[in-house]
Design a protein around this motif. Structure first.
Motif, short mmCIF file in Angstrom:
data_model
loop_
_atom_site.label_atom_id
_atom_site.label_comp_id
_atom_site.label_asym_id
_atom_site.label_seq_id
_atom_site.Cartn_x
_atom_site.Cartn_y
_atom_site.Cartn_z
N VAL A 135 10.59 25.09 80.08
CA VAL A 135 9.40 24.36 79.66
C VAL A 135 9.40 24.15 78.15
CG1 VAL A 135 6.88 24.48 79.49
CG2 VAL A 135 8.02 25.11 81.63
N LEU A 136 9.79 25.18 77.40
CA LEU A 136 9.84 25.05 75.95
C LEU A 136 10.86 24.00 75.53
CD1 LEU A 136 8.79 26.09 73.21
CD2 LEU A 136 10.66 27.76 73.24
N ALA A 137 12.02 24.01 76.16
CA ALA A 137 13.06 23.03 75.83
C ALA A 137 12.57 21.62 76.12
CB ALA A 137 14.34 23.32 76.61
N ALA A 138 11.86 21.45 77.24
CA ALA A 138 11.33 20.13 77.58
C ALA A 138 10.33 19.65 76.55
CB ALA A 138 10.68 20.17 78.97
N SER A 139 9.49 20.56 76.08
CA SER A 139 8.47 20.18 75.10
C SER A 139 9.07 19.92 73.73
CB SER A 139 7.40 21.27 75.00
OG SER A 139 7.94 22.45 74.43
N ALA A 198 11.59 18.28 73.13
CA ALA A 198 12.16 16.93 73.07
C ALA A 198 11.32 16.03 72.17
CB ALA A 198 12.24 16.34 74.48
N TYR A 199 10.01 16.26 72.13
CA TYR A 199 9.16 15.39 71.30
C TYR A 199 9.51 15.51 69.82
CZ TYR A 199 5.18 12.97 69.34
OH TYR A 199 4.40 12.08 68.63
N PRO A 200 9.47 16.69 69.20
CA PRO A 200 9.81 16.74 67.77
C PRO A 200 11.25 16.32 67.49
CG PRO A 200 9.59 18.96 68.66
CD PRO A 200 9.05 18.02 69.70
N ALA A 201 12.17 16.66 68.40
CA ALA A 201 13.57 16.33 68.17
C ALA A 201 13.78 14.82 68.13
CB ALA A 201 14.44 16.96 69.25
N ILE A 202 13.22 14.10 69.10
CA ILE A 202 13.44 12.66 69.20
C ILE A 202 12.50 11.89 68.29
CG2 ILE A 202 13.31 10.67 70.76
CD1 ILE A 202 14.37 12.45 72.96
N MET A 203 11.25 12.31 68.22
CA MET A 203 10.28 11.53 67.46
C MET A 203 10.43 11.69 65.94
SD MET A 203 9.15 9.74 69.65
CE MET A 203 8.86 9.61 71.40
N LEU A 204 10.89 12.83 65.48
CA LEU A 204 11.24 12.94 64.06
C LEU A 204 12.37 11.96 63.74
CD1 LEU A 204 11.05 16.77 63.34
CD2 LEU A 204 9.77 14.97 62.17
N TRP A 205 13.34 11.91 64.62
CA TRP A 205 14.47 10.99 64.49
C TRP A 205 13.98 9.55 64.49
CZ3 TRP A 205 19.65 11.71 63.70
CH2 TRP A 205 20.52 10.67 64.02
N ASN A 206 13.06 9.24 65.41
CA ASN A 206 12.55 7.89 65.55
C ASN A 206 11.70 7.47 64.35
OD1 ASN A 206 9.91 6.28 66.68
ND2 ASN A 206 11.80 5.47 67.56
N LYS A 207 10.80 8.33 63.93
CA LYS A 207 9.85 7.96 62.87
C LYS A 207 10.52 7.87 61.50
CE LYS A 207 5.12 8.93 61.32
NZ LYS A 207 5.28 8.95 59.88
N THR A 208 11.59 8.64 61.31
CA THR A 208 12.27 8.64 60.01
C THR A 208 13.47 7.70 59.99
OG1 THR A 208 13.63 10.54 60.69
CG2 THR A 208 11.57 11.00 59.52
N HIS A 212 2.75 24.57 66.29
CA HIS A 212 3.11 23.17 66.55
C HIS A 212 2.44 22.58 67.78
CE1 HIS A 212 5.99 23.32 63.36
NE2 HIS A 212 6.66 24.30 63.92
N ASN A 213 2.30 23.36 68.86
CA ASN A 213 1.65 22.86 70.07
C ASN A 213 2.24 21.53 70.53
OD1 ASN A 213 -0.22 24.90 70.73
ND2 ASN A 213 -1.50 24.25 69.04
N LEU A 214 3.22 21.60 71.36
CA LEU A 214 4.02 20.44 71.71
C LEU A 214 3.63 19.87 73.06
CD1 LEU A 214 7.36 22.09 70.65
CD2 LEU A 214 5.94 20.61 69.27
N SER A 215 3.70 18.55 73.17
CA SER A 215 3.46 17.87 74.43
C SER A 215 4.78 17.71 75.18
CB SER A 215 2.84 16.49 74.18
OG SER A 215 2.83 15.73 75.36
N MET A 216 4.71 17.63 76.52
CA MET A 216 5.91 17.46 77.33
C MET A 216 6.19 15.99 77.64
SD MET A 216 5.47 20.67 79.97
CE MET A 216 7.09 20.39 80.68
N LYS A 217 5.45 15.09 77.02
CA LYS A 217 5.59 13.67 77.36
C LYS A 217 6.97 13.14 77.04
CE LYS A 217 3.60 9.09 76.57
NZ LYS A 217 4.68 8.44 75.87
N GLU A 218 7.63 13.68 76.03
CA GLU A 218 8.91 13.10 75.63
C GLU A 218 9.98 13.28 76.68
OE1 GLU A 218 11.14 10.65 73.59
OE2 GLU A 218 9.02 11.09 73.31
N LEU A 219 9.88 14.34 77.48
CA LEU A 219 10.82 14.49 78.59
C LEU A 219 10.68 13.31 79.54
CD1 LEU A 219 12.87 16.09 80.26
CD2 LEU A 219 10.95 17.30 81.31
#
Length: 622
Positions: A456-460, A462-472, A4-11
Motif C-alpha cells: 500500500v505504501l509503495a502504491a501511494s 507513486a504520486y510523489p515519484a511521478i508528479m514531482l517528475w511531471n510538475k518539474t 506527507h499523507n499520500l493519495s493512492m490515485k497515481e497507481l
C-alpha cells in the motif's frame, strides 16, 4: 504518513495510461466498464494512444487531478466538483493557503492536548475546575495556541478546541468514573477556551467576515466507498489493522456491541436529521409562496425570504421534486455503502477499545509525582490515538450528511477543509499505529501486515515519484532557485526590473489590471509587496463573504485606465488613495489604456521599454 499523507490515485493513473481494463468495441472505440464504474474525472475517458506506463494527459495538469478524486453526482448525472486536497498535494502546489500555513500550529495544538493527557494527574491534583485553572499561565498559553488556529485558518479553531476538551472529558471519566457533570465540564471548557481564544485575537475578529452562511443537508451527495479508499487507503490499512490489534487486547464483546450501537445510533440520527432538515427546506418554497401573497407586510416579507431560500435549495438539487431527492439520499447510500461501512467498522472498533480503558485508578496510583511508568505512558498514548481517530472520523462523517453553506453552494469546500484536518489526525494515528504493529506483531500476523503495509505504501508513493517528475518537467530546470520571480526575469525582463523597483519604492497603493483567478492578474502587488485596489475578484468575494466590500472597484480601475477625463481619473485616484499607476503589457491587453492624461498630469517614477510606473503626487492620491 503524518508528514506527507499520500493519495493512492497515481497507481490508478499508471494502470489507466497502460491501457489496463480498456478494450475496443465493434466500432473501434475504447470502452471500459471498470473505469466508467470508478468514475474519477478524466480516468473515465480513454487514455492517450499508444499506451504507456508513464501517465500523461493532453490539456490540464496531470498532478492537479490528485486533488479531484471525489465526484459528486446530481440526479441528472452531472458531475459537481469536490476539492479533496491532501498534504503532499499542497506541498507540490506550493501555494501558501491558510490550511498550509496553519499546519505546524495544528501539530502544536495536537501536542498540547497530548501533553495534557500525559500529565493529567498533576493537573487534576492542582486545579479543581476550569475557573481555578484560569489563574494559571498554562491556561492562557493553551488558549493562545488554540485561539491562534482561527487566526490562521478559521475552520480549525473549533476542531482543536474540541480535541482538547475531549481529552479533558476522557481524563475526568478515567479519574472518577462516569458522571453527568463531566458533560457540563466538557461544554463549559469548550466555551471558556473558545471565548478566551477569541478575546486574545480580538483585533482580528473586529475586521473579520466569512462567506460561511449556515449549515445545509447533503442529501443525494455522498462519498462513494471506492473514492474514499483511493483517498485514504494508505491510512486505512494501518489504522484498521491497529484497531483490530488494540481491540483484541483492550476490548470485549460487550464494548464492541456498545460501540456498534453508539455508531449506528449516531449515523442513523445524522441521516434522519439531514432528511428532516432537507424536507423542511424544500417546504419553504410552498409555505413562502403562500405567505408572500399575504396582506400582512411581515408575513409577506418573511414569505418572500422563505420562497427565495427554498428555491435556492431546490436549485442545488436540479429542481427535482423533494420526494425524489429525499428518496435518492437513501438509495444512493444503500447502493454505494463502502464509505459508511468503513466508518462503521472504524468507529465501532475504536469505541470498543476506548469504552473500556486499561488505565484504571490503580495504575494512576503507581506514578510518583509527574513521572509515569513506560507502560502508563504507552497506554495513554494509545488512548490519545483513539481520540485522534474519533475526531478525524467525525470530520469525515459530517460532510456525508451536512455541509457549510458558502458561495460555491455545494459541499466542495466543506470536504476540502474537513478532510484536510482528517488527513493530519489520521496520518499521525496511522504512523504511530504502524510503529506499534511492527514492534508488537509476531508470526503470520506480522508477515501479513508488513507485506500489505509495504504494498500500500509503495502504491501511494507513486504520486510523489511521478508528479514531482511531471510538475518539474522531468527535473529539467534552467536554474535551481528559491526566487519565485526568477521565471519573470527569464521570460519578461522588463516586468522583472519594474517589480524590483516597486519592491524598493516607498509603500503605497498601486493600480494594475484586474482579472480572473489563477492568472497573471494581481502580479504586481503579489510580487512587490505593495497593496493594490483589488486582487482576484473571485477570491476576494470568497474571502469576504460576497462582493459588497469590493463595491465598484473593478469598474473604477477599468475607467481609470481608459478615460480621457483627468478629473474623473483624479477622483478615482483620490478615492482609493493610489500612489502608483502601473502600465505594462497586461494593462494594455486588458484595457484600452489612455496614457495621455497620465503623461500630462503625473510624474513618471520608472520607465523601460514596456513598463511605465506613474507616481501620484500628494493631495491627489494618497
Amino acid at each position: 504518513f503524518e508528514k506527507h499523507n499520500l493519495s493512492m490515485k497515481e497507481l490508478l493513473e499508471i494502470l489507466h495510461a497502460g491501457g489496463i481494463f480498456w478494450k475496443t468495441d465493434a466500432g473501434g472505440v475504447y470502452t471500459s466498464r471498470f473505469w466508467s464504474w470508478l468514475s474519477i474525472l478524466d480516468l473515465d475517458q480513454p487514455p492517450i494512444l499508444p499506451f504507456d506506463w508513464i501517465p500523461s494527459r493532453s490539456g490540464g495538469w496531470l498532478w492537479w487531478r490528485g486533488s479531484r478524486v471525489i465526484q459528486d453526482l446530481t440526479l441528472g448525472n452531472q458531475h459537481v466538483e469536490v476539492i479533496d486536497e491532501f498534504p503532499f498535494f499542497s506541498y507540490l502546489l506550493s501555494d501558501l493557503h491558510p490550511h498550509v500555513l496553519a499546519m505546524p500550529f495544528a501539530i502544536l495544538a495536537i501536542g498540547v492536548s497530548l501533553n495534557f493527557l500525559l500529565g493529567v494527574e498533576s493537573f487534576h491534583g492542582k486545579f479543581n475546575g476550569i475557573f481555578e485553572w484560569m489563574r494559571s499561565w498554562k491556561f492562557w498559553l493553551t488558549a493562545l495556541i488554540l485561539g491562534s488556529m482561527a487566526f490562521f485558518n478559521t475552520w480549525d479553531f473549533p476542531i482543536y478546541v474540541g480535541l482538547f476538551c475531549l481529552v479533558w472529558f476522557y481524563s475526568r471519566i478515567t479519574e472518577s468514573g462516569w458522571k453527568k457533570r463531566h458533560v457540563w465540564e466538557f461544554i463549559k471548557n469548550g466555551m471558556v477556551l473558545g471565548v478566551t481564544g477569541v478575546v486574545l485575537f480580538l483585533p482580528f475578529y473586529l475586521g473579520f467576515s466569512s462567506q460561511a452562511g449556515g449549515i445545509l443537508p447533503s442529501l443525494e451527495f455522498m462519498t462513494r466507498g471506492i473514492h474514499f479508499w483511493v483517498l485514504f487507503g494508505v491510512l486505512l490499512v494501518p489504522i484498521i489493522a491497529w484497531l483490530i490489534h488494540t481491540f483484541r487486547i483492550k476490548g470485549t464483546g460487550n464494548t464492541l456491541i456498545a460501540g456498534l450501537r453508539i455508531t449506528l445510533i449516531v449515523l442513523s440520527g445524522l441521516f434522519l436529521l439531514s432528511v428532516i432538515y432537507g424536507a423542511i427546506l424544500f417546504s419553504f418554497s410552498v409555505v413562502g409562496d403562500q405567505w408572500a401573497q399575504s396582506t400582512n407586510p411581515f408575513l409577506a416579507s418573511l414569505g418572500a425570504k422563505l420562497l427565495q431560500a427554498g428555491s435556492a435549495f431546490a436549485g442545488v438539487h436540479g429542481g427535482y421534486p423533494a420526494a425524489e431527492v429525499l428518496k435518492q439520499s437513501l438509495l444512493r447510500r444503500i447502493v454505494s455503502p463502502g464509505t459508511w461501512l468503513t466508518l462503521v467498522g472504524i468507529l465501532t472498533l475504536m469505541l470498543g477499545s476506548l469504552l473500556k480503558p486499561r488505565v484504571g485508578q490503580s495504575e494512576l496510583n503507581t506514578t510518583e509525582g509527574n513521572v509515569a511508568t513506560d507502560d502508563h505512558h504507552r497506554s495513554k498514548s494509545e488512548v490519545f490515538l483513539l481520540i485522534l481517530l474519533l475526531i478525524g472520523g467525525a470530520l469525515i462523517v459530517f460532510p456525508e450528511f451536512f455541509y457549510l453553506r458558502d458561495q460555491f453552494g455545494t459541499r466542495m469546500n466543506t470536504i476540502f477543509k474537513f478532510y484536510f484536518q482528517a488527513w493530519m489526525l489520521w496520518g499521525i494515528a496511522a504512523a504511530a499505529g504502524s510503529a506499534i504493529l511492527f514492534r508488537s506483531l509476531r508470526g503470520w500476523r506480522a508477515v501479513l501486515f508488513q507485506t500489505t503495509w509495504w504494498i500500500v505504501l509503495a502504491a501511494s508513493l507513486a504520486y510523489p515519484a511521478i508528479m514531482l517528475w511531471n510538475k518539474t518537467d522531468q527535473f529539467f530546470m534552467a536554474d535551481w532557485t528559491l526566487n519565485g520571480n526568477a521565471f519573470i526575469q527569464r521570460y519578461n525582463p522588463d516586468e522583472y526590473d519594474a517589480i524590483l523597483w516597486m519592491q524598493k519604492a516607498p509603500l503605497g497603493i498601486v493600480t494594475e489590471a484586474i482579472g480572473g483567478s489563477y492568472s497573471d492578474y494581481a502580479r504586481v502587488s503579489t510580487r512587490s509587496g505593495q497593496p493594490t485596489v483589488l486582487g482576484w475578484p473571485g477570491h476576494e468575494s470568497q474571502w469576504r463573504g460576497g462582493a459588497e466590500e469590493m463595491g465598484s472597484r473593478y469598474g473604477d480601475i477599468e475607467e481609470l485606465y481608459e478615460t480621457r477625463n483627468w478629473e474623473r481619473a483624479a477622483d478615482i485616484l483620490q478615492t482609493y488613495g493610489v500612489r502608483y499607476v502601473y502600465v505594462g503589457n497586461l494593462e494594455r491587453s486588458t484595457y484600452q489604456v489612455n496614457t495621455g492624461k497620465f503623461d500630462e498630469m503625473l510624474m513618471k517614477a520608472y520607465t523601460n521599454e514596456s513598463v511605465t510606473i506613474y507616481q501620484v503626487p500628494m493631495g491627489i492620491g494618497q
